[in-house]
Design an enzyme around this catalytic site. Structure first.
Site, PDB file in Angstrom:
ATOM      1  CE1 TYR A 260      -2.530  -4.339 -16.701  1.00  0.00           C
ATOM      2  CE2 TYR A 260      -3.539  -3.398 -18.651  1.00  0.00           C
ATOM      3  CZ  TYR A 260      -2.668  -4.304 -18.074  1.00  0.00           C
ATOM      4  OH  TYR A 260      -1.938  -5.152 -18.861  1.00  0.00           O
TER       5      TYR A 260
ATOM      6  CD1 TRP B  31       0.751  -2.192 -20.898  1.00  0.00           C
ATOM      7  CD2 TRP B  31       2.719  -1.966 -21.944  1.00  0.00           C
ATOM      8  NE1 TRP B  31       1.250  -3.446 -21.117  1.00  0.00           N
ATOM      9  CE2 TRP B  31       2.455  -3.337 -21.771  1.00  0.00           C
ATOM     10  CE3 TRP B  31       3.896  -1.593 -22.592  1.00  0.00           C
ATOM     11  CZ2 TRP B  31       3.328  -4.332 -22.203  1.00  0.00           C
ATOM     12  CZ3 TRP B  31       4.761  -2.587 -23.029  1.00  0.00           C
ATOM     13  CH2 TRP B  31       4.469  -3.942 -22.827  1.00  0.00           C
TER      14      TRP B  31
END
Ligand SMILES: Nc1nc2c(c(=O)[nH]1)N[C@H]1C(S)=C(S)[C@@H](COP(=O)(O)OP(=O)(O)OC[C@H]3O[C@@H](n4cnc5c(=O)[nH]c(N)nc54)[C@H](O)[C@@H]3O)O[C@H]1N2
Ligand SMILES: Nc1nc2c(c(=O)[nH]1)N[C@H]1C(S)=C(S)[C@@H](COP(=O)(O)OP(=O)(O)OC[C@H]3O[C@@H](n4cnc5c(=O)[nH]c(N)nc54)[C@H](O)[C@@H]3O)O[C@H]1N2
Ligand SMILES: [Mo]
Length: 765
Positions: free
Chosen positions: A110, A112
């Site tokens: 996980y 960005w």
């Protein structure tokens, strides 16, 4: 030497960049009406001392071999060549996959990462594991919207439809009378959107709306969550208590005959059960304004007046992501929808429900007619998954059962985790527990651009290029511009892009062709662009070929104006356009959820007391919200981020009363503590925060004085030392990082200096 300016893009804006004698100058995209100050974070980032120059292996792992190890986070690193690193990483993956199967590999990864569509690190990890070992244990949902993304499909429809294709800012500025925002509409948040955001238009639309006469009301513990342009009213609320407030608003509306019974009967199911709950027929407890005032700290009179203000107006209700990043976070999301339905607003111009409006720059925007294709990830042969924020639970309790969305599942036994483009030591809760969890692994492999705390816990660290050092295409479905992300600088040290690293590893695993399909990175860019071009042509949209696009550096795409279509279509023709819920209507009561039989998320929305409630030992709420000065932990060492710290520490905010009663002054260093650890931070004191609440944003790199301490002390100000690692409920198991309880005290004596941006000890052979 001055080099030709290049176009580039980031999650916080597009820009041109010039490298002039090693000095990077960033100039915002000329079409951006309100560029983000976050762009400044790039300016000193390329050659910062905290960048990783060569592949590294943790000493204990190299000397003792793979296996659980308590020295992760406290060990030295040994610089190795790429050849050695490839051999070690591919050999270890092959060993684990052969001995335990791909179901022992966690590839959720996980995070960005950066804005380019091709070098999207998470997609690269997934494709690599699928094409080399046949799959991996994945994670579902996000830290952003863990609770909302699970509950919204049961009660109204897919979250993207509700949040991303909700009522647009443009429409709000033209039609809305009253905008009631739970969690505010902070412009610090809407300056960011994953994939890119070339035009920051929120400030302009809010200004336009306010000037036309929209009244803005922000319900939040922080006044700063409402932009000045809104000229709005601040209703200070105790964190985590919005569900009680909304129940009381419903009570007042119902008692006064101000509910839109036609709308509720035609377009909703379960209003009768909701009424039974608020009037006390269900369990003897009346949920009126007096009841709620006690819980949420807003007076009964103000609650009654607010209900009256809502009645008869064109009302837009928004609920920030933040509210559902907390225990029972499903409830305010559900109740925001119920409130908008009780007012009969969904589907009217500028009215209804805007979940997460303002939380990101994607929301309230228009969609491109044609979306940019994603890198295909291949087929994952492993069925196991976890809700993303259950990472520590999984690693610490293999085989244990957990509830998720009506199912009972088991945590798999993970031996190896592979992370690229994320920083769990930024994003996860209870970092001491996270370290224990990572210590159970045989091997942790991390690709990073810099020595984040996550890289410092890895066994093999592979240095990744920054976005500025490679080429890509930047774009998002809600941004009409597509940008050529042209390289600005040469890779730092021996850093390579994630794609090249995976291609080399795939070669050593005998799967190069499967991973690369014979394409170089540039050929992938051309291939994906070509797919978009083809889709455009089918729709009669003329776009230049790749090389022309690359030369020009940008492209403008046509957009649709179909925001809010789901609830508008329902209103116009419920037979033809039922919602994708079991009843085809808004589910104020959900039989599906009721049948799951989870006490912490029953069949209609409720108020449930959180465990994170101030007590004698921890008398203050801590709000750990998103940082104004960076995106998460990215470029925390960047110019703008560093300029907004004090003594190198992140700044926390306290109310004057709370500061005075503790003898704390502006500029002091404080200890923020609870049973999980202590965080040092510098202090600002402000009336713009509710008394009883301290605010410390996320993002400061974890900097433990003793990395192996059971209750660590972070010198820099990372609030996830303090947050509680539990799921929102058995339904969604979302992250609860937004709110916890703490005590704050002045730090007496000389506080230890921040070391967050000092690289670890590296041994060169
Ligand atoms: N307490 C608390 N915790 C929270 C939240 C909260 O509100 N409160 N918010 C949560 C939310 S909503 C989110 S989305 C998460 C965010 O958590 P993350 O997404 O994990 O945070 P980032 O700092 O964006 O991490 C991205 C990392 O990728 C690296 N990176 C950038 N580009 C590349 C690349 O090209 N390749 C590689 N290999 N690496 C790259 C960056 O250096 C950075 O370390 O945090 C969550 N955590
Ligand atoms: N500058 C910047 N912008 C960002 C990000 C970033 O890291 N930096 N991250 C992006 C990401 S990934 C996401 S998911 C979004 C997240 O969007 P959000 O989760 O909405 O953002 P936050 O800033 O965490 O929270 C918004 C506000 O909600 C308020 N709040 C907290 N708890 C409560 C509560 O119980 N009740 C009420 N009424 N209000 C409460 C807080 O005062 C807080 O400032 O932000 C995005 N935008
Ligand atoms: Mo997020």
């Amino acid at each position: 030497m001055t080099v030709k300016p290049t176009t580039h893009s980031s999650h916080w804006g597009a820009f041109t960049a010039v490298l002039d004698n090693d000095q990077l100058v960033v100039i915002p995209f000329s079409g951006d009406p309100d560029p983000s100050p976050l762009l400044k974070n790039f300016e000193n980032a390329l050659n910062h001392k905290v960048r990783i120059a060569t592949p590294m292996v943790r000493r204990g792992w190299l000397e003792n071999g793979p296996g659980p190890d308590d020295r992760r986070g406290a060990d030295e690193y040994i610089a190795v060549t790429w050849e050695e690193a490839y051999a070690l990483a591919s050999g270890e993956l092959a060993r684990i996959a052969e001995a335990y199967g791909p179901e022992s590999v966690f590839g959720g990864s996980y995070g960005w990462s950066s804005a380019g569509r091709f070098h999207h690190a998470q997609s690269q990890v997934h494709r690599f594991l699928n094409t080399t070992i046949g799959g991996y244990v994945r994670s579902v949902n996000s830290y952003s919207s863990g609770a909302a993304s699970v509950i919204l499909p049961h009660i109204v429809g897919d979250m993207n439809e509700i949040a991303r294709r909700g009522v647009s800012w443009e429409e709000i500025s033209e039609h809305t009378d009253l905008m009631l925002s739970f969690g505010g509409l902070a412009l610090k948040n809407s300056q960011v959107a994953s994939g890119g955001l070339s035009e920051h238009t929120e400030r302009g639309f809010i200004d336009k709306a306010a000037k036309r006469g929209t009244k803005f009301i922000s319900v939040s513990p922080l006044q700063s969550d409402m932009p000045d342009e809104a000229q709005g009213e601040w209703l200070a609320i105790r964190p985590g208590t919005d569900a009680a407030l909304i129940l009381a608003l419903l009570h007042v509306l119902k008692s006064n005959g101000w509910t839109d019974e036609d709308y509720l009967a035609r377009y909703c199911v379960g209003w009768d059960k909701m009424v039974a709950y608020i009037v006390g027929a269900e369990d003897g407890q009346v949920r009126d304004a007096v009841w709620a005032a006690e819980i949420c700290g807003i007076s009964a009179a103000r609650i009654e007046k607010l209900a009256e203000e809502l009645h008869g107006k064109r009302v837009m209700i928004s609920v920030a992501h933040a509210l559902q990043r907390a225990e029972h976070g499903e409830q305010p999301v559900w109740l925001g929808l119920v409130l908008s339905a009780a007012l009969g607003q969904p589907g009217l111009p500028g009215g209804g429900y805007g979940y997460a409006l303002g939380a990101l720059g994607h929301y309230g925007k228009h969609h491109n007619q044609v979306s940019y294709p994603a890198l295909p990830q291949g087929k994952n042969g492993v069925k196991d998954f976890i809700p993303v924020a259950r990472i520590s639970d999984m690693l610490l309790n293999p085989g244990q059962e957990f509830r998720y969305n009506g199912e009972t599942r088991r945590y798999p036994h993970i031996k190896l985790a592979w992370w690229a483009g994320g920083n769990p030591f930024h994003h996860h809760q209870d970092l001491a527990r996270l370290r224990q969890a990572f210590n159970q692994l045989d091997t942790l492999i991390v690709h990073e651009v810099a020595w984040t705390a996550t890289a410092r816990h890895a066994d093999i660290v592979l240095p990744a290029t920054m976005t500025l050092e490679r080429e890509d295409v930047g774009g998002a479905p809600t941004d009409r511009h597509l940008f050529a992300m042209q390289p600005v600088a040469k890779p730092f040290g021996e850093a390579k892009d994630d794609y090249t690293i995976f291609a080399e590893l795939a070669k050593r695993l005998g799967r190069e062709e499967a991973f690369t399909e014979g394409r170089s990175a540039r050929q992938w860019l051309e291939h994906l662009y070509g797919q978009m071009q083809e889709k455009c042509q089918q729709q009669g949209i003329d776009v230049p070929n790749f090389s022309t696009f690359w030369d020009i550096g940008q492209l403008q795409l046509p957009q649709l104006k179909d925001g809010g279509r789901l609830l508008r279509n329902l209103r116009n023709d419920p037979e033809q356009h039922p919602l994708p819920t079991p009843s085809g209507k808004i589910e104020i009561f959900s039989q599906t959820i009721a049948d799951f039989n989870d006490a912490d998320c029953p069949g209609h929305p409720v108020w449930l007391e959180p465990t994170q409630k101030p007590d004698a030992g921890n008398p203050l709420y801590l709000i750990a919200n998103q940082p104004a000065t960076k995106l998460h932990s990215q470029l925390d060492y960047g110019k703008h981020s560093v300029s907004q710290k004090l003594d190198g520490r992140e700044i926390c905010r306290l109310h004057p009363q709370d500061a005075a009663s503790r003898g704390i002054k502006i500029g002091d260093t404080v200890k923020i503590s609870n049973s999980r650890g202590t965080v040092l931070a510098s202090v600002d004191i402000s009336e713009r925060i509710m008394a009883g609440v301290v605010q410390l944003p996320t993002g400061a790199w974890y900097d433990p004085q003793d990395p192996q301490a059971e209750k660590p002390l972070c010198r820099h100000g990372n609030p996830n030392v303090l947050t509680l690692d539990v799921g929102t409920s058995s339904l969604a198991q979302g992250c609860c990082g937004q709110i916890t309880i703490v005590e704050v005290a002045r730090f007496e004596g000389t506080a230890p200096a921040v070391q967050a941006f000092e690289p670890p000890v590296v041994l060169y052979r």
